[in-house]
Design an enzyme around this catalytic site. Structure first.
Site, PDB file in Angstrom:
ATOM      1  N   LYS A 259     -22.623   5.416  14.385  1.00  0.00           N
ATOM      2  CA  LYS A 259     -21.253   4.755  14.691  1.00  0.00           C
ATOM      3  C   LYS A 259     -21.995   3.277  15.213  1.00  0.00           C
ATOM      4  O   LYS A 259     -22.950   3.160  15.808  1.00  0.00           O
ATOM      5  CB  LYS A 259     -20.472   5.428  15.695  1.00  0.00           C
ATOM      6  CG  LYS A 259     -19.688   6.560  15.148  1.00  0.00           C
ATOM      7  CD  LYS A 259     -19.063   7.240  16.345  1.00  0.00           C
ATOM      8  CE  LYS A 259     -18.441   8.417  15.902  1.00  0.00           C
ATOM      9  NZ  LYS A 259     -16.976   8.216  14.985  1.00  0.00           N
ATOM     10  N   ARG A 333     -14.788  18.098  10.578  1.00  0.00           N
ATOM     11  CA  ARG A 333     -14.350  18.911   9.579  1.00  0.00           C
ATOM     12  C   ARG A 333     -15.535  20.216   9.155  1.00  0.00           C
ATOM     13  O   ARG A 333     -14.949  21.400   8.687  1.00  0.00           O
ATOM     14  CB  ARG A 333     -13.894  18.244   8.216  1.00  0.00           C
ATOM     15  CG  ARG A 333     -14.965  17.643   7.604  1.00  0.00           C
ATOM     16  CD  ARG A 333     -14.299  16.298   6.701  1.00  0.00           C
ATOM     17  NE  ARG A 333     -13.847  15.407   7.550  1.00  0.00           N
ATOM     18  CZ  ARG A 333     -13.332  14.080   7.095  1.00  0.00           C
ATOM     19  NH1 ARG A 333     -13.160  13.978   5.828  1.00  0.00           N
ATOM     20  NH2 ARG A 333     -12.988  13.320   8.048  1.00  0.00           N
TER      21      ARG A 333
END
Length: 486
Positions: A259, A333
């Site tokens: 990120k 996920r």
């Protein structure tokens, strides 16, 4: 100190419309409060305050706060109970003013809804300052009068549950590691005889063949933990439970798909799903809700290292499906895939997972509501009706086959962890991915990325991590427990 509510005037004369507690106090001080208010200018608007000193020896400082319209109820346009939200906001503002005066105790007008008033007080005063030498004075809110003490106590428990989630989300990632998160929740549940907490180590996770979860955890020096909570509040311990599943990434760097550094510190709250569902179970236990709940939280860090997942790697989930990891920053996920597979072992009435899953959810709804993807209209109705009462709203999002094709059309594996059209419908393709690991007929995925933090959007929460939608999960569980009894 004392916080009293006053309604907006429905007439042009501007005479103050007190609550019953306000009227009683005004009589106690021989009408001085009403007289002073009328001298102070126009009637108080919603959420605005006036402070008076020296009116009564028991209350050196009295804060009068505007409650808005007297009979405000459910606002169909806003999808919440406006009267309850007005009370939460007004009480929070009033209590903070008492705190600014460094008065250690405040009595709060129930304002016609003691639960909402208690939530406003306890949520409004909360602030994470554990690590500061200079702390704000602690203020203890109490109910003014005794008529609604049961509802007040219920509101305190609801708010303390959300504050627990806020505490866990706000704390630095070196203070809330996977094991420390699990131990903190275990400590909170220690006093309840009908709760069992299992802190599963990496060896157990390996025997469960949770390859997707382990693939994320291997990039960090912090070992993963699988937290499993059993709350047996039902009349029969064999009754089908409600299963809560929460994403527990205690710090998310993005892994190899790193990120940007700006704002990365906020990723200490990427375990918000785990924080809210675990806090909801702590609250359910405190309320002694008559149903069985199981909480599952896969906990780990997502870090870049020589052992970390690489873009293009293929990993195998607990149900045998292979997953192509095209973006290591779509890691939540992967944890949830294995946890959802495991959740099916419990013959659940419903499976509800919560996760700060996608930036796309924040883009879609901002902080107005939690996005809900569900295969069950029954489940959606319960969540939606619960959110109207709590003011912590939910909004239904699509689970179309249109999105499923975008994650199953994958060159190397059964499913890809990002949609093939990259950013398009990112929250929807993430939900479609999770659906590949669900066979239960009542399942809901709550994407809480947009409601993770609060700037000034929710006036009764200070700036910082929000702990949303803990109260909605609790209210939902309470509604489910009523269904069981009926």
């Amino acid at each position: 100190g004392l916080v009293l509510g006053v309604y907006s005037s429905e007439k042009d004369d501007g005479a103050a419309q007190f609550t019953s507690a306000g009227d009683a106090f005004d009589r106690l001080v021989s009408g001085k409060l009403r007289a002073l208010l009328s001298l102070c200018g126009p009637p108080l608007k919603k959420g605005k305050t006036r402070i008076f000193h020296g009116l009564h020896q028991d209350f050196p400082s009295v804060v009068v706060v505007g409650l808005g319209k007297k009979n405000a109820g459910i606002n169909e346009q806003e999808n919440w109970n406006e009267g309850k939200e007005n009370i939460r906001t007004a009480v929070a503002v009033g209590c903070r003013q008492i705190q600014d005066l460094e008065i250690p105790c405040v009595e709060v007008d129930p304002c016609g809804d003691a639960q909402a008033a208690a939530e406003g007080a306890v949520l409004g005063l909360h602030e994470y300052n554990e690590l500061k030498q200079k702390k704000k004075p602690v203020v203890t809110p109490q109910l003014h009068g005794s008529a609604e003490s049961q509802a007040w106590q219920k509101g305190v428990i609801y708010a303390e549950g959300q504050n627990l989630a806020r505490y866990l989300m706000e704390a630095p990632a070196n203070y809330i590691t996977p094991i420390k998160f699990a131990e903190h929740i275990e400590q909170k549940l220690r006093t309840f005889s009908n709760v069992k907490v299992h802190i599963r180590p990496e060896s157990w996770i390996t025997t469960q063949e949770m390859g997707a979860f382990l693939s994320v955890a291997k990039g960090s020096a912090e070992p993963p933990i699988f937290l499993e909570i059993h709350y047996l509040g039902g009349a029969n311990t064999d009754d089908s439970p409600l299963v809560f599943v929460g994403k527990g990434v205690t710090f998310d760097s993005g892994g190899i798909s790193l990120k940007p550094s700006s704002g990365m510190d906020a990723m200490r709250a990427d375990m918000g799903g785990a924080a809210t569902v675990c806090s909801a179970i702590v609250t359910a236990a405190a309320l002694n809700l008559p149903l069985n709940i199981i909480g599952l939280a896969p906990l780990c860090e997502n870090m870049p290292s020589g052992k970390a997942n690489k873009p293009g790697d293929v990993v195998r989930a607990k149900n045998g499906k292979t997953i192509q990891v095209d973006n290591t920053d779509a890691e939540g996920r992967l944890l949830l895939a294995d946890a959802l597979c495991y959740a099916h072992n419990f013959k659940a009435r419903a499976i509800v997972n919560a996760a700060t899953l996608t930036g796309a959810m924040d883009v879609a709804l901002g902080s107005a509501a939690t996005g809900v993807f569900t295969n069950s209209s029954w489940l959606w109705t319960h969540l939606y009706e619960a959110s109207i009462l709590t003011g912590d709203r939910v909004w239904r999002m699509p689970l179309f086959e249109h999105y499923t094709k975008q994650v199953t059309d994958c060159p190397l594996a059964d499913v890809s962890n990002i949609g093939k059209y990259s950013r398009a419908g990112g929250a929807c393709t993430a939900a479609a991915f999770l659906k590949e690991f669900v066979t239960a007929s009542h399942w809901a995925h709550l994407d809480i990325a947009g409601v993770m933090s609060n700037k000034d959007e929710v006036p009764y929460l200070r700036k910082g991590m929000a702990g949303r939608p803990t109260r909605t999960l609790v209210e939902f569980a309470a509604r489910l427990s009523q269904d069981s009894r009926n």
